[in-house]
Design a protein around this motif. Structure first.
Motif, PDB file in Angstrom:
ATOM      1  N   THR A  42     -85.391  23.257 -20.487  1.00 39.20           N
ATOM      2  CA  THR A  42     -84.052  23.834 -20.422  1.00 39.20           C
ATOM      3  C   THR A  42     -83.975  24.939 -19.383  1.00 39.20           C
TER       4      THR A  42
ATOM      5  N   THR B  73     -81.256  24.895 -16.379  1.00 41.50           N
ATOM      6  CA  THR B  73     -80.284  25.971 -16.149  1.00 41.50           C
ATOM      7  C   THR B  73     -80.508  26.622 -14.791  1.00 41.50           C
TER       8      THR B  73
ATOM      9  N   GLU C 274     -66.848  26.092 -11.334  1.00 40.36           N
ATOM     10  CA  GLU C 274     -65.909  25.694 -12.381  1.00 40.36           C
ATOM     11  C   GLU C 274     -66.347  24.406 -13.066  1.00 40.36           C
TER      12      GLU C 274
ATOM     13  N   ALA D  89     -70.077  25.304 -15.059  1.00 40.93           N
ATOM     14  CA  ALA D  89     -70.117  26.307 -16.135  1.00 40.93           C
ATOM     15  C   ALA D  89     -70.030  25.685 -17.526  1.00 40.93           C
ATOM     16  N   PRO D  90     -69.097  24.766 -17.782  1.00 43.78           N
ATOM     17  CA  PRO D  90     -69.051  24.166 -19.124  1.00 43.78           C
ATOM     18  C   PRO D  90     -70.311  23.365 -19.467  1.00 43.78           C
TER      19      PRO D  90
ATOM     20  N   LEU E 174     -73.307  24.056 -18.612  1.00 53.06           N
ATOM     21  CA  LEU E 174     -74.426  24.957 -18.844  1.00 53.06           C
ATOM     22  C   LEU E 174     -74.337  25.710 -20.170  1.00 53.06           C
ATOM     23  N   ILE E 175     -73.202  25.693 -20.823  1.00 48.24           N
ATOM     24  CA  ILE E 175     -73.039  26.460 -22.057  1.00 48.24           C
ATOM     25  C   ILE E 175     -74.057  26.016 -23.109  1.00 48.24           C
ATOM     26  N   GLY E 176     -74.153  24.706 -23.323  1.00 49.32           N
ATOM     27  CA  GLY E 176     -75.083  24.192 -24.328  1.00 49.32           C
ATOM     28  C   GLY E 176     -76.533  24.536 -24.040  1.00 49.32           C
TER      29      GLY E 176
ATOM     30  N   VAL F  45     -77.817  26.946 -22.219  1.00 54.09           N
ATOM     31  CA  VAL F  45     -78.054  28.388 -22.334  1.00 54.09           C
ATOM     32  C   VAL F  45     -78.149  28.790 -23.802  1.00 54.09           C
ATOM     33  N   LEU F  46     -77.260  28.262 -24.636  1.00 57.95           N
ATOM     34  CA  LEU F  46     -77.318  28.550 -26.069  1.00 57.95           C
ATOM     35  C   LEU F  46     -78.612  28.016 -26.683  1.00 57.95           C
TER      36      LEU F  46
END
Length: 302
Positions: free
Chosen positions: A60, A64, A218, A221-222, A224-226, A228-229
């Motif tokens: 991960t 990222t 833009e 970014a969405p 990468l949210i998963g 990063v979490l």
């Protein structure tokens, strides 16, 4: 109309994306190496879980790092998009290939063969994630071409640096060395990425005007949210491990876990922060109660 090379910019936001990307790679590597080290101290029934967690963290972190860096990549007059299934598949490939590397170390121990093989496979995982991620790029009027020699160099950087990081993290039990190993692994991921990008040329038809559509930041970014979490979750899990600040295992216990064979044939004094191939430190006096330990918490451990 014939295609021709167009100017590209890998640092649209200056140092923001490369620095942030490196930090994410180093954090993922630190968590993954810690999980791999932890796996060597537990009974075989629990070892696979820690190794899987280590593979997820490193994979991960690679993912990222790559796509944070790609937020800053633009090509003149070309709109760049990403195929989501291929992009997410690159994350799975990173975790899978890195997992093979850490499982080799986890089940064969701190031997020269295991560390070298594991490091090479981990480095190949970095490269596989990068080039599969690049295959997921979509351009409205352009295509990617690579310089084969520079591509080979990028893979070599990943393999050499990842192998060095794994050797350091697994053999020298000091906190500062563990941090250095994570930074070296971050260099492996970032160095491989930017060398690979240097091998890239975008061929596109000449078109007047700027590219239309969303910017890479833009779009990515969405996605990468998963991941990063997921890294945050791994960090919390490692931090809440009830033994994380206290665990220790003697050299004798670890040798027993791997069939009674000391790592490197007994030549390395693993617990004392040693050189490879040198003489082991003098044994403690009998009855002193002072055994050689791998410790956590910055006292003796990494």
């Amino acid at each position: 109309m014939l295609a021709a090379p167009v100017p590209v910019d890998g640092f649209t936001y200056g140092l923001l994306t490369p620095v942030t990307a490196f930090v994410m790679a180093a954090v993922g590597s630190a968590l993954g190496l810690r999980c791999t080290m932890r796996a060597l101290t537990v009974e075989p029934a629990r070892r696979a879980g820690w190794l899987l967690l280590g593979a997820v963290a490193i994979g991960t972190g690679i993912f990222t790092m790559h796509f944070i860096a790609m937020m800053g990549f633009t090509a003149d007059s070309v709109h760049i998009g990403y195929d989501v299934p291929i992009t997410l598949a690159s994350l799975g490939v990173a975790v899978l290939v890195v997992g093979v590397g850490v499982f080799i170390v986890g089940y064969l121990g701190r031997t020269a063969f295991a560390l070298t093989t594991g490091g090479v496979i981990t480095g190949l995982g970095v490269a596989a994630m990068h080039y599969l991620g690049m295959a997921g790029m979509k351009m409205d009027r352009g295509r990617l071409e690579y310089d084969g020699m520079v591509v080979a160099l990028s893979v070599l950087i990943a393999v050499v640096a990842a192998t060095a990081a794994l050797w350091l993290a697994m053999t020298v039990k000091r906190f500062g060395v563990a941090v250095g190993a994570a930074l070296i692994m971050g260099v492996a991921v970032s160095g491989m990425h930017y060398t690979g990008m240097a091998a890239l040329e975008v061929q596109a038809q000449a078109v007047n005007g700027a590219a239309e559509g969303k910017s890479p930041a833009e779009i990515l970014a969405p996605i990468l949210i998963g991941p990063v979490l997921l890294l945050v979750f791994v960090g919390l899990f490692v931090g809440m491990d009830p033994l994380e600040n206290e665990w220790r295992v003697s050299v004798e216990d670890e040798d027993a876990a791997f069939g009674g064979e000391a790592a490197f044939g007994g030549d390395a004094a693993v617990g004392g922060g040693t050189v490879f191939g040198g003489s082991a430190a003098a044994p403690e006096p009998a009855g002193s109660g002072a055994a050689t330990y791998f410790e956590r918490g910055g006292r003796h451990g990494g």
